[in-house]
Design a protein around this motif. Structure first.
Motif, mmCIF file in Angstrom:
data_model
loop_
_atom_site.group_PDB
_atom_site.id
_atom_site.type_symbol
_atom_site.label_atom_id
_atom_site.label_comp_id
_atom_site.label_asym_id
_atom_site.label_seq_id
_atom_site.Cartn_x
_atom_site.Cartn_y
_atom_site.Cartn_z
ATOM 1 N N SER A 19 0.841 -1.200 0.000
ATOM 2 C CA SER A 19 0.000 0.000 0.000
ATOM 3 C C SER A 19 0.868 1.238 0.000
ATOM 4 N N ALA A 20 0.274 2.339 -0.445
ATOM 5 C CA ALA A 20 0.995 3.608 -0.409
ATOM 6 C C ALA A 20 1.335 3.943 1.035
ATOM 7 N N GLY A 21 2.559 4.348 1.256
ATOM 8 C CA GLY A 21 3.002 4.729 2.594
ATOM 9 C C GLY A 21 3.437 3.558 3.463
ATOM 10 N N GLU A 22 3.309 2.351 2.936
ATOM 11 C CA GLU A 22 3.669 1.180 3.733
ATOM 12 C C GLU A 22 5.170 0.925 3.700
ATOM 13 N N ARG A 23 5.711 0.404 4.805
ATOM 14 C CA ARG A 23 7.117 0.020 4.852
ATOM 15 C C ARG A 23 7.204 -1.492 4.964
ATOM 16 N N VAL A 24 7.681 -2.106 3.891
ATOM 17 C CA VAL A 24 7.771 -3.559 3.858
ATOM 18 C C VAL A 24 9.234 -3.949 3.936
ATOM 19 N N VAL A 25 9.566 -4.844 4.828
ATOM 20 C CA VAL A 25 10.944 -5.337 4.916
ATOM 21 C C VAL A 25 10.943 -6.819 4.587
ATOM 22 N N GLU B 198 8.936 10.019 7.263
ATOM 23 C CA GLU B 198 8.276 10.999 6.396
ATOM 24 C C GLU B 198 7.130 10.387 5.603
ATOM 25 N N GLY B 199 6.956 9.068 5.726
ATOM 26 C CA GLY B 199 5.828 8.427 5.063
ATOM 27 C C GLY B 199 6.135 7.884 3.684
#
Lengths: 249, 267
Positions: free
Chosen positions: A34-40, A194-195
């Motif tokens: 998704s927009a703004g998501e942080r996936v590792v 910062e998103g």
């Protein structure tokens, strides 16, 4: 993170297969970001995590399945991959700065050639970014004069200079001396705050734990387990993830 | 399972061809092969002209027109051969099958035919279809021949740049062409310059072949001088020394250019 754009998929990966010769590097991988998501993404080497990341901006061409970025199919002939790539910043393990250009020239090359920004505008933006990553005093030196950590921060700034919507990180700290890992991770954490939408392949579990909205564990070309980092670290369900965590923690 | 990004890229300094005649830019000792050869040649020429002005000085004064012609042919050939070599090199790494095959075939054909035969072919054999002057056919033959050799140099130089460089450029949104011209070629040039410089010097020496087609270069001037005076030993001694001095000076120029290109090494 704003609730409104949390559910908008900015990247969709569906049933992707990739072979190196006869070896399947990716086997039926599906993922939505998704927009703004942080996936590792974590996993043992050879698990296909870098391949998956490099497939998103088509540095690796997938053999089956579909990947869309902001609704555009990246493998379709109708979509210009070069336009799609402008929205996908990428940071490499080996930095890959252009050694024949100064730090500033590294940052302004693509914006000038592609956005047709004037040199002044591009330089202004570049200097702002260098300040942000903490190396504004090195604008006019060649990359060979910088430490690994500094080079990687320049590489991040170079990717940001195109004002991408998404940042892809391919093991950004793996080639660094241990004492330089922190400075690069700090920049990445700031970016996350910062998103920025981020997908990051890494071995830095501390970073994964603090920054990731979602942690993905890959093994043998498949996504084995995905979820909140705390859940995965404290209560891994899959035996392969348990084994992996035992080895590295 | 291979993960290409895991492999460490090596340094991109690769010897493409034998750069033997170019002096090492890091070689700063006063006495080296290059300086011995140059000082020796210049002294020998001076000594001969001072001690025996007749015939050596007369031979020397007879040659300047020929030197100009030799330079003219060399410069014109370089201007054609370097772009041709670049195109050939790009063609050889092209993913387009037709272009790739055309470039490869050109290289194979040209490398299999001696330059002298190519010169004769263009000047004499093709004169059945169109007439070209001696100098024009010399430039065409030398450019076509050296274009093929330089194509290989360009190809190897481009391939020596690590894949990460073009990946970084492409990931920023630069297209194939922009990546090649802004990122890869400027770096490859450093690897390419010494062998290309060598080829250019070899080219200058090979222009002596055009004397056979009555082009009045250094060699042809010498031959016409010999034709009237029969001073074989004296004339060809002077010629050899002149060629030697010219090539030694040029190789030093290439070496200086090479060291200028090392500006971004951080040393």
């Amino acid at each position: 993170m704003t609730e409104s754009n949390e559910r908008v998929p900015i990247i969709t990966i569906s049933h992707v297969w990739k072979y190196f010769g006869h070896l399947p590097a990716l086997q039926d991988v599906s993922l939505e970001v998704s927009a703004g998501e942080r996936v590792v993404i974590i996993g043992p080497s050879g698990s296909g995590k870098s391949t998956l990341l490099r497939s998103i901006n088509r540095l690796e061409e997938i053999d089956k399945g579909e990947i869309t970025v902001q609704g555009q199919d990246i493998m379709s002939r109708e979509n210009d991959i070069n336009l799609i790539r402008r929205n996908l910043g990428m940071v490499f393990q080996q930095f890959n700065l252009f050694p024949h250009k100064t730090v500033l020239q590294n940052l302004i090359l693509a914006p000038i050639k592609l956005h047709r920004l004037s040199r002044e505008e591009a330089e202004e933006r570049a200097l702002g970014l260098l300040k942000k990553v903490g190396i504004s005093d090195k604008a006019n030196v060649y990359p060979a004069m910088l430490s690994g950590g500094q080079q990687q921060r320049v590489a991040i700034a170079r990717a940001l200079a195109m004002q991408p919507a998404i940042m892809l990180f391919d093991e950004p700290t793996s080639a660094l001396d241990p004492e330089m890992v922190g400075e690069v991770l700090d920049v990445m954490v700031n970016l996350a705050e910062e998103g920025m939408t981020m997908i990051c392949v890494t071995h830095e579990m501390g970073f994964a734990r603090t920054v990731a909205d979602r942690l993905i564990f890959m093994d043998q070309g498949q996504i084995v387990e995905a979820g909140k980092p705390d859940t995965l670290f404290t209560a891994p369900r899959h035996p392969r993830l348990r084994q992996f965590l035992n080895q590295i923690l | 399972m291979p993960e290409p990004n895991d492999t460490h890229s090596k340094g991109n300094i690769v010897m493409v061809t034998d750069g033997g005649s170019i002096p090492d830019p890091r070689e700063w000792r006063l006495i080296n092969a290059w300086s011995i050869a140059l000082v020796g040649a210049v002294c020998a020429l001076f000594a001969l002209c001072l001690l025996w002005p007749e015939p050596y000085l007369r031979i020397l004064l007879y040659l300047p027109d020929g030197v100009l012609i030799t330079f003219k042919i060399t410069v014109m050939s370089i201007c054609c051969a370097v772009p041709l070599g670049l195109l050939t090199g790009l063609g050889r790494i092209s993913r387009n099958r037709v272009i790739n095959l055309m470039a490869s075939t050109y290289v194979e054909v040209v490398r299999g035919i001696p330059l002298l035969v190519q010169l004769f072919y263009i000047y004499y054999a093709l004169s059945r279809f169109f007439q070209v002057s001696g100098i024009t056919s010399a430039v065409i033959a030398i450019s076509v021949c050296y274009g093929a050799y330089m194509g290989e140099v360009f190809r190897a130089g481009i391939m020596a740049i690590s894949k990460g460089q073009s990946e970084a450029a492409r990931s920023l949104g630069l297209n194939r062409f922009q990546t090649m011209f802004y990122v890869v070629l400027p770096q490859a040039w450093r690897t390419i310059l010494p062998p290309v410089g060598n080829e250019c010097i070899a080219m200058l020496k090979d222009t002596s072949l055009v004397s056979i087609m009555a082009v009045p270069d250094i060699m042809q001037r010498a031959r016409s001088f010999v034709g009237t005076t029969y001073l074989y030993f004296e004339t060809y001694t002077v010629i050899a020394l002149i060629y030697l001095i010219i090539t030694l000076v040029l190789s030093k120029c290439v070496s200086i250019m090479e060291s200028r290109l090392n500006y971004y090494d951080g040393k």
